[in-house]
Design a protein around this motif. Structure first.
Motif, PDB file in Angstrom:
ATOM      1  N   PRO A 192       0.392   6.026   7.194  1.00 40.29           N
ATOM      2  CA  PRO A 192       1.213   6.843   6.297  1.00 40.29           C
ATOM      3  C   PRO A 192       2.554   7.269   6.875  1.00 40.29           C
ATOM      4  O   PRO A 192       3.427   7.695   6.135  1.00 40.29           O
ATOM      5  CB  PRO A 192       0.340   8.073   6.052  1.00 40.29           C
ATOM      6  CG  PRO A 192      -0.497   8.185   7.257  1.00 40.29           C
ATOM      7  CD  PRO A 192      -0.727   6.787   7.760  1.00 40.29           C
ATOM      8  N   LEU A 250      -4.811  10.667   9.668  1.00 37.79           N
ATOM      9  CA  LEU A 250      -5.786  10.156   8.705  1.00 37.79           C
ATOM     10  C   LEU A 250      -7.144  10.820   8.878  1.00 37.79           C
ATOM     11  O   LEU A 250      -7.864  11.050   7.913  1.00 37.79           O
ATOM     12  CB  LEU A 250      -5.921   8.641   8.865  1.00 37.79           C
ATOM     13  CG  LEU A 250      -4.757   7.835   8.285  1.00 37.79           C
ATOM     14  CD1 LEU A 250      -4.858   6.390   8.691  1.00 37.79           C
ATOM     15  CD2 LEU A 250      -4.734   7.954   6.777  1.00 37.79           C
ATOM     16  N   ASP A 303       0.796  -1.237   0.000  1.00 45.88           N
ATOM     17  CA  ASP A 303       0.000   0.000   0.000  1.00 45.88           C
ATOM     18  C   ASP A 303       0.823   1.279   0.000  1.00 45.88           C
ATOM     19  O   ASP A 303       0.278   2.355   0.202  1.00 45.88           O
ATOM     20  CB  ASP A 303      -0.949   0.076   1.216  1.00 45.88           C
ATOM     21  CG  ASP A 303      -2.001  -0.989   1.143  1.00 45.88           C
ATOM     22  OD1 ASP A 303      -2.214  -1.506   0.053  1.00 45.88           O
ATOM     23  OD2 ASP A 303      -2.594  -1.295   2.185  1.00 45.88           O
ATOM     24  N   ALA A 304       2.121   1.209  -0.169  1.00 45.02           N
ATOM     25  CA  ALA A 304       2.933   2.431  -0.130  1.00 45.02           C
ATOM     26  C   ALA A 304       3.221   2.877  -1.561  1.00 45.02           C
ATOM     27  O   ALA A 304       4.320   2.689  -2.073  1.00 45.02           O
ATOM     28  CB  ALA A 304       4.220   2.185   0.631  1.00 45.02           C
ATOM     29  N   VAL A 305       2.238   3.456  -2.232  1.00 45.51           N
ATOM     30  CA  VAL A 305       2.419   3.783  -3.645  1.00 45.51           C
ATOM     31  C   VAL A 305       3.450   4.886  -3.836  1.00 45.51           C
ATOM     32  O   VAL A 305       4.241   4.846  -4.780  1.00 45.51           O
ATOM     33  CB  VAL A 305       1.081   4.175  -4.277  1.00 45.51           C
ATOM     34  CG1 VAL A 305       0.290   2.952  -4.650  1.00 45.51           C
ATOM     35  CG2 VAL A 305       0.256   5.061  -3.387  1.00 45.51           C
ATOM     36  N   ALA A 308      -4.105   2.249   0.128  1.00 41.92           N
ATOM     37  CA  ALA A 308      -3.111   3.312   0.152  1.00 41.92           C
ATOM     38  C   ALA A 308      -3.693   4.564   0.803  1.00 41.92           C
ATOM     39  O   ALA A 308      -4.867   4.870   0.617  1.00 41.92           O
ATOM     40  CB  ALA A 308      -2.660   3.630  -1.267  1.00 41.92           C
ATOM     41  N   PRO A 309      -2.888   5.294   1.592  1.00 43.08           N
ATOM     42  CA  PRO A 309      -3.425   6.423   2.356  1.00 43.08           C
ATOM     43  C   PRO A 309      -3.697   7.660   1.500  1.00 43.08           C
ATOM     44  O   PRO A 309      -3.110   8.718   1.691  1.00 43.08           O
ATOM     45  CB  PRO A 309      -2.344   6.683   3.401  1.00 43.08           C
ATOM     46  CG  PRO A 309      -1.108   6.187   2.784  1.00 43.08           C
ATOM     47  CD  PRO A 309      -1.493   5.049   1.912  1.00 43.08           C
ATOM     48  N   ILE A 310      -4.598   7.530   0.556  1.00 42.74           N
ATOM     49  CA  ILE A 310      -5.053   8.676  -0.223  1.00 42.74           C
ATOM     50  C   ILE A 310      -6.558   8.776   0.000  1.00 42.74           C
ATOM     51  O   ILE A 310      -7.300   7.853  -0.339  1.00 42.74           O
ATOM     52  CB  ILE A 310      -4.718   8.509  -1.709  1.00 42.74           C
ATOM     53  CG1 ILE A 310      -3.209   8.510  -1.880  1.00 42.74           C
ATOM     54  CG2 ILE A 310      -5.345   9.616  -2.528  1.00 42.74           C
ATOM     55  CD1 ILE A 310      -2.748   8.190  -3.271  1.00 42.74           C
ATOM     56  N   LEU A 311      -6.999   9.875   0.598  1.00 36.13           N
ATOM     57  CA  LEU A 311      -8.382   9.962   1.067  1.00 36.13           C
ATOM     58  C   LEU A 311      -9.328  10.187  -0.108  1.00 36.13           C
ATOM     59  O   LEU A 311      -9.472  11.286  -0.616  1.00 36.13           O
ATOM     60  CB  LEU A 311      -8.520  11.122   2.062  1.00 36.13           C
ATOM     61  CG  LEU A 311      -7.581  11.077   3.259  1.00 36.13           C
ATOM     62  CD1 LEU A 311      -7.682  12.362   4.042  1.00 36.13           C
ATOM     63  CD2 LEU A 311      -7.912   9.900   4.141  1.00 36.13           C
ATOM     64  N   TYR A 358      -7.133   2.623   6.061  1.00 40.61           N
ATOM     65  CA  TYR A 358      -5.945   3.062   5.334  1.00 40.61           C
ATOM     66  C   TYR A 358      -4.724   2.534   6.058  1.00 40.61           C
ATOM     67  O   TYR A 358      -4.702   2.469   7.286  1.00 40.61           O
ATOM     68  CB  TYR A 358      -5.878   4.587   5.285  1.00 40.61           C
ATOM     69  CG  TYR A 358      -7.024   5.211   4.544  1.00 40.61           C
ATOM     70  CD1 TYR A 358      -7.068   5.183   3.159  1.00 40.61           C
ATOM     71  CD2 TYR A 358      -8.053   5.821   5.229  1.00 40.61           C
ATOM     72  CE1 TYR A 358      -8.113   5.750   2.477  1.00 40.61           C
ATOM     73  CE2 TYR A 358      -9.108   6.396   4.550  1.00 40.61           C
ATOM     74  CZ  TYR A 358      -9.137   6.355   3.171  1.00 40.61           C
ATOM     75  OH  TYR A 358     -10.168   6.911   2.494  1.00 40.61           O
ATOM     76  N   SER A 359      -3.701   2.198   5.280  1.00 47.35           N
ATOM     77  CA  SER A 359      -2.453   1.812   5.915  1.00 47.35           C
ATOM     78  C   SER A 359      -1.792   3.052   6.521  1.00 47.35           C
ATOM     79  O   SER A 359      -2.107   4.178   6.166  1.00 47.35           O
ATOM     80  CB  SER A 359      -1.526   1.153   4.902  1.00 47.35           C
ATOM     81  OG  SER A 359      -2.009  -0.123   4.580  1.00 47.35           O
ATOM     82  N   PRO A 367      -6.032  15.356  -0.475  1.00 48.22           N
ATOM     83  CA  PRO A 367      -6.354  13.938  -0.263  1.00 48.22           C
ATOM     84  C   PRO A 367      -5.164  13.057   0.068  1.00 48.22           C
ATOM     85  O   PRO A 367      -5.309  12.082   0.783  1.00 48.22           O
ATOM     86  CB  PRO A 367      -6.980  13.506  -1.594  1.00 48.22           C
ATOM     87  CG  PRO A 367      -7.214  14.732  -2.357  1.00 48.22           C
ATOM     88  CD  PRO A 367      -6.290  15.759  -1.848  1.00 48.22           C
ATOM     89  N   ASN A 368      -4.003  13.361  -0.491  1.00 48.38           N
ATOM     90  CA  ASN A 368      -2.856  12.474  -0.286  1.00 48.38           C
ATOM     91  C   ASN A 368      -2.246  12.735   1.092  1.00 48.38           C
ATOM     92  O   ASN A 368      -1.554  13.735   1.299  1.00 48.38           O
ATOM     93  CB  ASN A 368      -1.826  12.703  -1.389  1.00 48.38           C
ATOM     94  CG  ASN A 368      -0.731  11.666  -1.357  1.00 48.38           C
ATOM     95  OD1 ASN A 368      -0.645  10.880  -0.428  1.00 48.38           O
ATOM     96  ND2 ASN A 368       0.106  11.672  -2.371  1.00 48.38           N
ATOM     97  N   VAL A 369      -2.490  11.819   2.019  1.00 41.35           N
ATOM     98  CA  VAL A 369      -2.029  12.027   3.393  1.00 41.35           C
ATOM     99  C   VAL A 369      -0.507  12.032   3.448  1.00 41.35           C
ATOM    100  O   VAL A 369       0.089  12.767   4.233  1.00 41.35           O
ATOM    101  CB  VAL A 369      -2.610  10.938   4.309  1.00 41.35           C
ATOM    102  CG1 VAL A 369      -2.231  11.194   5.743  1.00 41.35           C
ATOM    103  CG2 VAL A 369      -4.108  10.892   4.185  1.00 41.35           C
ATOM    104  N   VAL A 370       0.129  11.220   2.578  1.00 38.98           N
ATOM    105  CA  VAL A 370       1.592  11.182   2.593  1.00 38.98           C
ATOM    106  C   VAL A 370       2.160  12.564   2.283  1.00 38.98           C
ATOM    107  O   VAL A 370       3.086  13.035   2.946  1.00 38.98           O
ATOM    108  CB  VAL A 370       2.107  10.125   1.591  1.00 38.98           C
ATOM    109  CG1 VAL A 370       3.607  10.178   1.504  1.00 38.98           C
ATOM    110  CG2 VAL A 370       1.672   8.752   2.015  1.00 38.98           C
TER     111      VAL A 370
END
Lengths: 185, 139, 119
Positions: C71, A120, A41-43, C58-61, C68-69, A130-133
């Motif tokens: 981040p 989150l 899940d770490a794109v 993947a942590p994209i909301l 979500y995994s 949207p991208n939490v990273v």
């Protein structure tokens, strides 16, 4: 499946003496780990690893090989027994250490309890992207990223200081090559 | 590499796409996977490809080393400058909420965009100048 | 489950030890750096696998998923990869300079040359 491919690649790196093949295998290793990151899940990380590890790092290593030599000498003085012992002891200690690690994929693990839920849940209102990273990277942990950008900057200065300037003659009996000096590098 | 026409043609076709993709990754990083680090590396990879196929001198003509040296420090400066701008506007260092006087969320957007831009510029310039250093050494 | 929950970590440790073995048993400096990079990548995989939640995404909301995994490890490793390539490039630059000064990138030959000079 991916894990076994990774192990095979790593073992091949140990066995091979041809450095060109070793560098290529390192690129494959990076690409495999990038696909593993997608599975995990770490794109964002997969993206970075694919472009950095399989792309730029391989080019830098090939550049080094072109400047030096692409053949490793057979080890004469090195005895493989002592390093093997060290590695086995370290690995055994680490595997013993994993017995205390929480299980893979369990949502109740301590790592998921502290700050991650807050990022989150609240970042949609606080940051609005949207991208939490990205929001953690640039906003919540902005200091870290500033420091890391500075590290990259410093590394570039180091490389340019080491090999950026004009080339001086080697101490061995290599003839000077004045016509090929770079005036600006 | 001068005599092979296929790599030259393919490079010519791919290069705009690579650079465009790098820009997409740079500015779409808020919404999908991506961001300054990845975009910088992809941008640099495009230039490395160009330099490998068309020769270092042509690449140096397009992206001169002095520009790279400016870029390396400019990125860090943008990043730190955003932080200082936040301080001057009454917030803490690297607090983007104050950058927009009406809506802190917009300020955060702006701050992240600028910061990622700084990261992208630095990473791209660093990677290209390291490549120039390695490639220029072997001649 | 008792075994499967930790199986992944064991594989990562095996990978790390492969890299570690290359670093300490080989005399060639480029190969040492490759080994160091394998070690580094394995540590990255270990960290990322800790952030994985079973059934997460993947942590994209996007509003479509509920789990979500984590981040935080992603951010850490993302920057670590780029810092890693920068430091690797620095190491490779040092290797190039060593080759220019000694004419070899084998550790024992460099040692031999330095000892010859000291005498």
């Amino acid at each position: 499946m991916l894990l076994s491919l990774l192990v095979v690649t790593a073992l091949a790196v140990i066995r091979l003496r041809d450095l060109f093949a070793v560098v290529m295998l390192f690129g494959i290793y990076s690409l495999l780990s990038a696909s593993l990151f997608v599975v995990l899940d770490a794109v964002d990380v997969a993206f970075t690893e694919a472009s950095v590890g399989a792309g730029v790092a391989t080019v830098f290593m090939l550049g080094t090989l072109a400047l030096t030599t692409s053949r490793e000498k057979t080890p004469g003085a090195h005895k493989p027994l002592l390093p093997l012992l060290v590695v086995l002891v370290t690995g055994a200690a680490l595997i013993y250490g994993t017995s205390d690690i929480p299980h893979y994929g369990d949502p109740g693990n301590p790592i998921h309890q502290h700050v991650a839920p807050r990022y989150l849940e609240d970042s949609a209102e606080e940051i609005g992207i949207p991208n939490v990273v990205s929001s953690v990277l640039a906003s919540y942990r902005g200091y870290d990223t500033l420091g890391e950008t500075t590290v990259v900057f410093t590394a570039a200065i180091g490389v340019l200081l080491l090999i950026g300037g004009a080339r001086r003659r080697r101490r061995s009996e290599e003839p000077p090559r004045p016509d090929r000096e770079e005036e600006d590098a | 590499m001068q005599q092979y026409s296929v790599p030259r043609l393919i490079t010519k076709l791919l290069l705009p796409l690579i650079l465009l993709f790098a820009l997409y990754v740079q500015f779409h990083g808020d919404f999908g996977p991506g961001g300054g680090f990845q975009a910088g590396v992809i941008f640099a990879a495009g230039f490395v490809l160009y330099a490998l196929v068309y020769g270092l001198d042509n690449a140096r003509r397009i992206m001169p080393p002095w520009l790279l040296r400016v870029g390396v420090s400019l990125g860090v400066l943008i990043y730190a400058g955003v932080g200082v701008a936040g301080m001057l506007l009454g917030g803490a260092f690297l607090d983007y909420g104050v950058l927009d006087s009406h809506d802190p969320v917009h300020g955060q957007h702006l701050g992240i965009l600028l910061v990622e831009l700084g990261v992208g510029i630095t990473v791209a310039s660093v990677m290209i100048s390291i490549f120039y250093a390695f490639a220029g050494r072997g001649r | 489950m008792q075994i499967l929950g930790l199986y992944n970590y064991w594989i990562f440790i095996v990978l790390m030890m492969c890299g570690f073995y290359v670093v300490i048993s080989r005399g060639n400096l480029v190969k040492k750096l490759v080994g160091l990079n394998i070690f580094q990548t394995s540590v990255f995989i270990l960290y990322i696998s800790m952030g994985k939640i079973a059934g997460g995404t993947a942590p994209i909301l996007t509003g479509m998923a509920t789990i979500y995994s984590n981040p935080v490890p992603h951010v850490l490793i993302l920057t670590a990869i780029v810092v890693g390539i920068a430091t690797t490039a620095l190491g490779l630059a040092l290797v190039v300079r060593i080759h220019e000064a000694y004419g070899t990138i084998e550790e024992d030959e460099i040692h031999a040359q330095s000892e010859d000079e000291a005498l």
